[in-house]
Scaffold this motif. Structure first.
Motif, short mmCIF file in Angstrom:
data_model
loop_
_atom_site.label_atom_id
_atom_site.label_comp_id
_atom_site.label_asym_id
_atom_site.label_seq_id
_atom_site.Cartn_x
_atom_site.Cartn_y
_atom_site.Cartn_z
N VAL A 257 60.13 11.11 7.14
CA VAL A 257 61.25 11.37 7.29
C VAL A 257 62.08 12.07 6.03
O VAL A 257 63.04 12.82 6.26
N LEU A 258 61.58 11.85 4.91
CA LEU A 258 61.96 12.37 3.69
C LEU A 258 61.85 13.86 3.76
O LEU A 258 62.64 14.80 3.57
N VAL A 259 60.42 14.09 4.20
CA VAL A 259 60.02 15.35 4.08
C VAL A 259 60.72 16.29 5.31
O VAL A 259 61.39 17.38 5.22
N GLY A 260 61.04 15.62 6.27
CA GLY A 260 61.82 16.15 7.39
C GLY A 260 63.23 16.37 7.02
O GLY A 260 64.00 17.48 7.35
N GLY A 261 63.76 15.75 6.38
CA GLY A 261 65.05 15.91 5.45
C GLY A 261 65.25 17.31 4.65
O GLY A 261 66.01 18.04 4.90
N VAL A 262 64.28 17.36 4.02
CA VAL A 262 64.14 18.45 3.20
C VAL A 262 63.78 19.87 3.89
O VAL A 262 64.56 20.89 3.82
N VAL A 263 63.02 19.76 4.85
CA VAL A 263 62.86 20.68 5.56
C VAL A 263 63.77 21.35 6.55
O VAL A 263 64.23 22.48 6.60
N ALA A 264 64.49 20.40 7.08
CA ALA A 264 65.62 20.50 8.04
C ALA A 264 66.83 21.19 7.14
O ALA A 264 67.46 21.92 7.97
N PHE A 277 71.91 21.21 -0.83
CA PHE A 277 71.23 19.93 -0.87
C PHE A 277 69.72 20.05 -1.26
O PHE A 277 69.06 19.49 -1.77
N GLY A 278 69.19 21.15 -0.33
CA GLY A 278 67.91 21.62 -0.33
C GLY A 278 67.67 22.40 -1.44
O GLY A 278 66.66 21.95 -2.30
N TYR A 279 68.33 23.27 -1.89
CA TYR A 279 68.04 23.93 -3.32
C TYR A 279 68.21 22.79 -4.50
O TYR A 279 67.59 22.84 -5.48
N SER A 280 69.18 21.95 -4.45
CA SER A 280 69.36 21.07 -5.50
C SER A 280 68.11 20.19 -5.55
O SER A 280 67.64 19.84 -6.54
N PHE A 281 67.55 19.68 -4.49
CA PHE A 281 66.30 18.99 -4.55
C PHE A 281 65.33 19.70 -5.30
O PHE A 281 64.72 18.99 -6.09
N ILE A 306 66.66 11.13 2.90
CA ILE A 306 66.12 10.12 3.66
C ILE A 306 67.23 10.21 4.94
O ILE A 306 66.99 10.33 5.80
N ALA A 307 68.52 10.08 4.42
CA ALA A 307 69.72 10.27 5.44
C ALA A 307 69.55 11.47 6.28
O ALA A 307 69.75 11.50 7.31
N PHE A 308 69.36 12.83 5.62
CA PHE A 308 69.44 13.80 6.18
C PHE A 308 68.15 14.00 7.13
O PHE A 308 68.49 14.45 8.41
N GLY A 309 66.91 13.43 6.92
CA GLY A 309 65.94 13.34 7.55
C GLY A 309 66.07 12.47 8.97
O GLY A 309 65.54 12.76 10.08
N ALA A 310 66.59 11.44 8.83
CA ALA A 310 66.83 10.48 9.79
C ALA A 310 67.79 10.96 10.79
O ALA A 310 67.38 10.90 12.17
N VAL A 311 68.65 11.80 10.44
CA VAL A 311 69.68 12.42 11.42
C VAL A 311 68.97 13.59 12.09
O VAL A 311 69.03 13.50 13.50
N TYR A 312 68.28 14.26 11.39
CA TYR A 312 67.45 15.48 11.87
C TYR A 312 66.57 14.88 13.15
O TYR A 312 66.50 15.27 14.25
#
Length: 518
Positions: A257-264, A277-281, A306-312
């Motif tokens: 989920v975490l990786v999914g959030g960054v990729v999304a 947020f991706g750049y910030s990460f 994790i929130a971003f990944g869960a929504v995606y």
């Protein structure tokens, strides 16, 4: 007649409350009455007795929480309650972040499970600044999302207030800014720097931080010495490979989920406006790696992703891969159950001995000194303190006028534990270590000294100090097995032949000058 507006937005608050209740239950399961408090917790509780805008080891916010704990009776329940409360608040903010991102029920559950069944169970167990630190990161990111969605200036001020309070909790929050500002410059959100309320919010944050900054200035910026000492004694043993290994472990169950959030954030059109947020990460992780930070310093970075990944996943993948999303929900629970015996409970010391290979292979037996020990460091740091305090009290009761006796310890854990557990009114232990060097009370002449000495280097204590007193003896030894303080000795020196107060004042001055020089 005006039409009735019906709010069709699902109400998931009952489910959130159930997850918060489960969060407190998981923290309760961690407790083991066979252990004492942690070495650091004694210092954090003791600073409640010395109100200030700053300390050598921590900023002041934790002292305010310690004052509340003191008002509530200073019991272990409250010491454990507040870190758990900050953890529950983090869970709630992540939940609200998913709602703000228009996540569905599955998204809420994925995010809730990912945060709930994670290393935060360990972080939220000890009374340290880390729990509020993670909460602060999560709230600031949430406020930025609200700003992006609604352009309401109040969210800039909420973020600024949270940043200021987080700064007063732990300077680690500076890494958030190090990653966030260049990320904003790379996106359309750079126009934020032309917004008058951005500078108003920055002024609010500076106002909140200013008392501590002024305290640092007045005291010669002890944070600089503290960081140098940390780098010399602990960070020197930190490897960058180990840092990345720890990042994987912390949210292992929610890793997809975490990786999914960054990729999304870099690929999905519906997340384009959140790309900063991706750049910030990337920038924040790079800053941590560059400064060779400890792995857990970065934990606050992850809940929002994790929130971003869960929504995606909840919105984009659920229709195509329903079985896969159910598996993602089960993973955090499965990993928690799998790692429960070694990571999410406080087992008896004998358990570590019997399962030495399991803990050794996972790296949990390696301490800050870079060496391997029978128990993980945090657990060894929760043993022997009651014994030390009890024996100290017993010795003090044999001294006719114990108010003229100074209890001088080698480290802050010893001094803090004695002060926390003592049953003798007015008894205060001090040390040249950490903040205790500022807490000596030398208004009355010191006649006797009760010296608490670490095992290493205690062999010659009687020989070196004894001649300056009429009577000296080794009065007690800490004998709790596997305690980091095992072998700590308590020496009693009676009826000084010298001016002890003058010697102490000189030693205090020398220590402070050395720290300024370092």
């Amino acid at each position: 007649m005006a039409p009735t507006v019906v709010d069709n937005k699902p109400n998931y608050n009952i489910l959130l409350l159930l997850l918060i209740a489960l969060k407190f239950l998981l923290q309760l399961i961690m407790h083991n009455s066979g252990y004492d408090l942690h070495r650091d917790e004694y210092l954090h509780l003791d600073i409640a007795n010395h109100p200030a805008w700053g300390y050598q080891s921590v900023p002041p916010l934790i002292s305010w929480v310690a004052m509340v704990i003191k008002l509530l009776g200073n019991g272990v329940f409250w010491v454990r309650f507040f870190p758990a409360l900050f953890g529950a608040a983090t869970l709630a903010v992540v939940w609200k972040t998913v709602s703000e991102l228009k996540g569905n029920l599955l998204a809420h559950c994925l995010a809730g499970a990912g945060v709930l069944f994670s290393a935060l169970v360990r972080i939220n167990f000890l009374f340290q600044p880390n729990s509020f630190d993670v909460l602060g990161w999560t709230v600031i990111y949430y406020c930025i999302i609200k700003w992006i969605n609604r352009r309401e200036s109040k969210w800039l001020y909420f973020a600024a207030i949270t940043f200021g309070l987080s700064f007063l909790n732990k300077y680690n929050i500076a890494f958030l800014a190090l990653g966030l500002f260049p990320a904003i410059l790379l996106t359309k959100e750079r126009r934020l720097f032309l917004h008058k309320h951005f500078y108003g919010a920055a002024a609010v944050a500076l106002f909140i931080m200013s008392p501590n900054i002024w305290w640092q200035y007045q005291n010669g910026f002890p944070v600089v010495h503290h960081m140098k000492e940390l780098e010399r004694t602990q960070l020197v043993n930190v490897s960058r490979a180990g840092f990345f290994k720890e990042q994987v472990i912390y949210f292992m169950g929610a890793l997809p989920v975490l990786v999914g959030g960054v990729v999304a954030l870099f690929t999905a059109k519906r997340f384009l406006k959140y790309r900063l947020f991706g750049y910030s990460f990337v920038f924040t992780l790079a800053a941590f790696v560059y400064f060779k930070a400890k792995g857990y310093y970065a934990i606050g970075l992850y809940p929002v992703f994790i929130a971003f990944g869960a929504v995606y996943i909840g919105r984009c993948l659920v229709k195509r891969y329903k079985g896969f999303t159910i598996l993602l929900f089960a993973l955090p629970v499965a990993f928690y159950a799998l790692l429960f015996p070694i990571a999410f409970r406080v087992p008896d010391p004998d358990f570590f001995i019997r399962n030495h290979d399991r803990y050794s292979n996972s790296g949990l037996l390696r301490w800050e000194d870079g060496k391997e020990h029978p128990l993980p460091q945090d657990f060894s740091d929760m043993l022997g303190w009651k014994e030390l305090a009890r024996k100290t009290d017993s010795i003090m009761l044999t001294i006719p006028r114990h108010e003229q006796t100074l209890i001088l310890c080698d480290n802050y854990g010893q001094a803090g534990a004695i002060n926390y557990y003592t049953g003798l009114k007015g008894l205060r232990a001090v040390s040249f270590n950490a903040d205790y060097i500022n807490w000596f009370d030398l208004r009355e002449p010191v006649v006797n000294v009760l010296r608490v000495k670490e095992a290493r280097g205690s062999e010659k204590e009687l020989e070196e100090t004894g001649p300056y007193f009429e009577k000296s003896l080794k009065a007690a030894v800490v004998e709790t097995p596997n305690a980091r303080e095992f072998g700590t000795s308590v020496f009693l020196f009676l009826k000084a032949r010298i001016d002890v107060n003058a010697v102490l004042r000189n030693e205090i001055q020398a220590n402070k000058m050395q720290k300024q020089k370092d």
